[in-house]
Design a protein around this motif. Structure first.
Motif, PDB file in Angstrom:
ATOM      1  N   MET A 287     -53.904  22.577  -1.259  1.00  0.00           N
ATOM      2  CA  MET A 287     -53.527  21.406  -2.046  1.00  0.00           C
ATOM      3  C   MET A 287     -53.366  21.772  -3.526  1.00  0.00           C
ATOM      4  SD  MET A 287     -57.110  19.292  -1.545  1.00  0.00           S
ATOM      5  CE  MET A 287     -56.872  18.915   0.175  1.00  0.00           C
ATOM      6  N   SER A 322     -52.996  14.838  -2.324  1.00  0.00           N
ATOM      7  CA  SER A 322     -52.534  16.031  -3.042  1.00  0.00           C
ATOM      8  C   SER A 322     -51.881  17.045  -2.099  1.00  0.00           C
ATOM      9  CB  SER A 322     -53.676  16.671  -3.837  1.00  0.00           C
ATOM     10  OG  SER A 322     -54.808  16.771  -3.050  1.00  0.00           O
ATOM     11  N   VAL A 323     -52.144  16.920  -0.806  1.00  0.00           N
ATOM     12  CA  VAL A 323     -51.447  17.804   0.138  1.00  0.00           C
ATOM     13  C   VAL A 323     -49.952  17.463   0.151  1.00  0.00           C
ATOM     14  CG1 VAL A 323     -51.312  18.510   2.559  1.00  0.00           C
ATOM     15  CG2 VAL A 323     -53.525  17.947   1.565  1.00  0.00           C
ATOM     16  N   SER A 326     -48.387  19.140  -3.072  1.00  0.00           N
ATOM     17  CA  SER A 326     -48.766  20.468  -3.570  1.00  0.00           C
ATOM     18  C   SER A 326     -47.662  21.502  -3.392  1.00  0.00           C
ATOM     19  CB  SER A 326     -50.020  20.966  -2.843  1.00  0.00           C
ATOM     20  OG  SER A 326     -49.713  21.226  -1.493  1.00  0.00           O
TER      21      SER A 326
END
Ligand code: BGC
Length: 773
Positions: A287, A322-323, A326
């Motif tokens: 992430m 956030s994955v 990212s």
């Protein structure tokens, strides 16, 4: 090394702009997705247990058809048209995929396959470990695959063209076995001699590792197999690998840990990468937006698949947003945690669902684009014609092992041992590879004993124990010391105790002892003065015995050079307490703490839960900064057992002359001519190494850094001038003020020789220009 061309960056931004536009139009077409004309349901078969009698594991053959033959392919569609560009085809496919299909595409379907889009004739894509060949237990077709030497042995050859051929050969095996994506090579730096996966990497020096890994990737991808270099970034130890944070400063990251990534992405055009299980400066790698979207995609122009490692996408369930941003594109082996998050978010409102869909399309783009670019959906799943290349791969495996084996001691020329001598092999049975995902099964193995027997016939004997009379009567006793590396556990420096005990007894009976070290980790060497010879053998794959016999008998003159330093004791290492918990080393890193750490179990079965609270990250400070390997030992002025770049031959070399031709202003290059002579009686290869040091440095710099090398064959008595090229990067450091590479005008020392400590030739060079990249 060049920085990414502006072209690349432009391309990247153009693609992303197109992608965003396509994302918007896809929003409008989500509900009106086109389905396959002759759509037929195709049932995937659940994976069957690994059985040697079942060549196809996990899927039926219809599921694996190329687009041109699949009954569900949409006739006339751009995505199905092999004459169209990969980006166009990807965008067309994305337009046709439903929200659910896009969600599925962010995760694996079963362990080593991606999700198919059966409705549109898109087959699942297969991947397999690892690097030293294809790990059959991970493939759909399980016939056979050659076990080549491990990456560390390849690095020890210092032969880039061998690395390219190696990669190409593994690529050919992939094509025979239906492997679209190879989960290798491992490209982490050897920071510690105790790190469990050192055998999967290319050693301690960023320059050597960059060149060798780049060539491997170029070879592999030349066969249209995607290389997933792993694991990004700072995954340099196994210690609690999912919850430990590798903490380093900007300069360290740029000068030591990133160059290999820059090399394989910018120059090697790698189309895949795996994120580390670890955290990097406090953020889990998968992430880590600055690392993936920022550096890898933004700076280096990486357009490929960024997949997670196998267990870590279930860690940090609360940070799934956030994955999505990212830059990672594929959760392996499954996306369960992310999927739960997406489904919950999509249920909030149609707008939120639409926002998420745009992010999913970006992720999917990065997974699908390389697959179209490599023709994966256009070709037959496997191409049996490639099996005919396998015999040549065995020859190559032997050749790499021949060139990798590193001669470290040869008192009174105990080696080579002429045929007719009585040779005894003692010690542990050797390992042909490390454990875990780096293991490759191989076939038609030639063990050390078998190889030696072909040379020494019935004058050769092998024993696991000491028979005093047998040891005494032997002309030479070879003692094998084995230390097995593997993922999920680092390797204590001490040991292998039983084998070391045996060795200490043997040297009391017979003085003519040659030690074979079958390992990629540090070990005690107190016995060194008592033996006549040492051969570092790494893990040499299925041809190991043939190669050992080649070197021991003198059929092949050894030319391997150590890709790492052999230290006296772990206390000398830059981070001797890297894995301490409660004042003691903790040697485990393989997920056993997961349930406890995630708050699902009250305690672990071992001492872990006494020292670590659930959710608490462990810290691995890279306090040594840029000083790893020889850079560290030089700085601390610490003696080592064997230095980086060291390796003897059955001949001797003399370094005679060095001179510099300065073409920096005109060509951006400096050429260094080194005259080297083979002063012995046999033809042999030597690796000329060039190290650079800035004399009036404005920032602290290592005493020397490898910046060029060349392996040359010299006939007995031959003298040759080898030209090595340096460029601005060879003189640069990472400037934390400007956040870029910088070289200052001034005095540099250029040193040449056959190892990092034997550098008989030195020449001064005055750099007259300054610059930033
Ligand atoms: C390893 C990876 C490997 C994956 C699949 C993980 O545990 O860290 O290197 O590719 O398993 O086998």
């Amino acid at each position: 090394m060049q920085s990414p061309s502006t072209n690349n960056l432009c391309l990247l931004f153009c693609f992303l702009a197109t992608l965003l536009a396509a994302g918007a139009s896809a929003q409008q077409s989500v509900t009106s997705s086109v389905s396959g004309k002759n759509q037929k349901p195709i049932t995937a078969i659940k994976p069957k247990p690994n059985s040697n009698n079942i060549p196809m594991v996990g899927v039926d053959s219809t599921t694996l058809l190329p687009l041109s033959k699949h009954p569900n392919t949409v006739e006339g569609a751009i995505y199905a048209d092999a004459t169209k560009g990969a980006a166009e085809r990807t965008l067309d496919l994305l337009r046709r995929m439903t929200f659910e299909e896009k969600v599925e595409m962010t995760g694996g379907w079963n362990k080593f396959l991606t999700h198919a889009v059966e409705r549109l004739g898109i087959r699942p894509v297969s991947m397999a470990d690892a690097g030293q060949g294809v790990r059959l237990s991970t493939t759909v077709i399980r016939t056979r695959s050659v076990s080549f030497p491990s990456m560390i042995a390849l690095a020890a050859t210092w032969n880039p063209s061998l690395a390219e051929t190696f990669g190409r050969s593994v690529g050919e095996e992939c094509r025979a076995l239906g492997v679209d994506i190879l989960l290798g090579p491992g490209v982490n730096m050897q920071r510690l001699s105790m790190s469990g996966r050192n055998f999967e990497y290319f050693g301690e020096d960023p320059f050597l590792a960059s060149i060798m890994a780049r060539e491997y990737v170029l070879g592999l991808q030349g066969e249209k197999v995607i290389s997933v270099a792993k694991c990004y970034l700072g995954y340099d130890q196994e210690f609690c690998r999912h919850i430990a944070s590798s903490n380093m400063d900007e300069r360290t990251m740029r000068e030591i840990y990133l160059p290999i990534w820059e090399s394989i992405v910018v120059e090697g055009k790698a189309m895949g990468m795996m994120t580390g299980n670890n955290l990097f400066n406090g953020i889990s790698c998968y992430m880590h937006r600055p690392l993936i979207n920022g550096i890898l995609r933004g700076e280096y122009g990486f357009m490929g698949i960024a997949m997670t490692d196998w267990q870590n996408s279930s860690y940090f369930p609360d940070m799934q947003e956030s994955v999505l941003t990212s830059g990672v594109s594929l959760m392996m082996p499954v996306n369960t945690t992310l999927k739960d998050y997406i489904e919950a978010q999509a249920a909030i409102s149609p707008q939120r669902k639409a926002e998420i869909e745009i992010l999913l399309e970006k992720m999917n783009f990065y997974t699908l684009y390389p697959l179209f670019a490599f023709g994966v959906f256009d070709r037959e799943f496997s191409d049996p014609a490639y099996y005919k290349t396998f015999e040549s791969h065995k020859t190559l495996a032997r050749h790499v092992a021949d060139e990798g084996i590193t001669l470290l001691k040869n008192d009174r020329n105990i080696l080579p041992i002429p045929a007719g001598k009585k040779v005894l092999l003692l010690g542990a049975e050797e390992l042909q590879c490390g454990a875990g995902s780096g293991a490759v099964e191989g076939y038609d193995h030639i063990s050390f004993a078998q190889g030696l027997r072909t040379v020494y016939g019935d004058r050769f004997a092998v024993n696991t124990q000491i028979d005093e009379a047998q040891v005494r009567k032997s002309d030479v006793v070879l003692v094998n010391l084995t230390k097995e590396g593997g993922e999920g556990r680092d390797i204590p420096f001490e040991g292998p105790d039983e084998q070391l005990d045996l060795l200490r007894k043997v040297v009391k009976i017979n003085k003519n002892v040659v030690v074979l070290i079958n390992a990629a980790n540090g070990l005690p060497t107190d016995w060194l003065k008592d033996v006549r010879g040492v051969l570092w053998c790494y893990f040499l794959g299925q041809e190991r015995g043939a190669a050992l016999a080649d070197v021991v008998s003198g059929k092949v003159v050894p030319s391997g050079k150590l890709p790492f330093t052999i230290e006296r004791s772990p206390a000398d290492s830059p981070a001797p307490t890297f894995n301490y918990l409660g004042g003691k080393p903790y040697w485990r890193g393989n997920n056993e703490y997961r349930s406890y750490w995630l708050g699902m179990e009250p305690a672990t079965k071992d001492e872990f839960s006494r020292f670590v609270k659930p959710g608490e990250m462990l810290q691995v400070p890279y306090e040594e900064g840029i000083y790893i390997g020889y850079r560290w030992f030089d700085r601390k002025n610490l003696p080592v057992v064997f230095p980086f770049g060291y390796g003897l031959s059955y001949t001797t070399f003399a370094y005679k002359k060095i001179s510099v031709r300065d073409a920096m202003a005109s060509e951006g290059m400096v050429y260094v001519d080194v005259e080297v002579a083979n002063t012995g009686g046999v033809d042999a290869q030597e690796t000329v190494q060039l190290y650079v040091h800035e004399v009036n440095n404005t920032v602290e710099r290592p005493q020397k850094e490898l910046k060029a090398f060349a392996k040359v064959l010299l006939k007995a008595g031959e003298s040759r001038t080898v030209t090595l090229a340096l460029n601005s990067r060879s003189f640069s450091f990472w400037d934390v003020e400007t956040h870029g590479w910088k070289y200052n005008p001034g005095e540099f020392r250029i040193m040449a020789g056959g190892s990092s400590v034997a550098l008989p030739l030195t020449v001064g060079y005055e750099l007259k220009v300054t610059g930033n990249e």
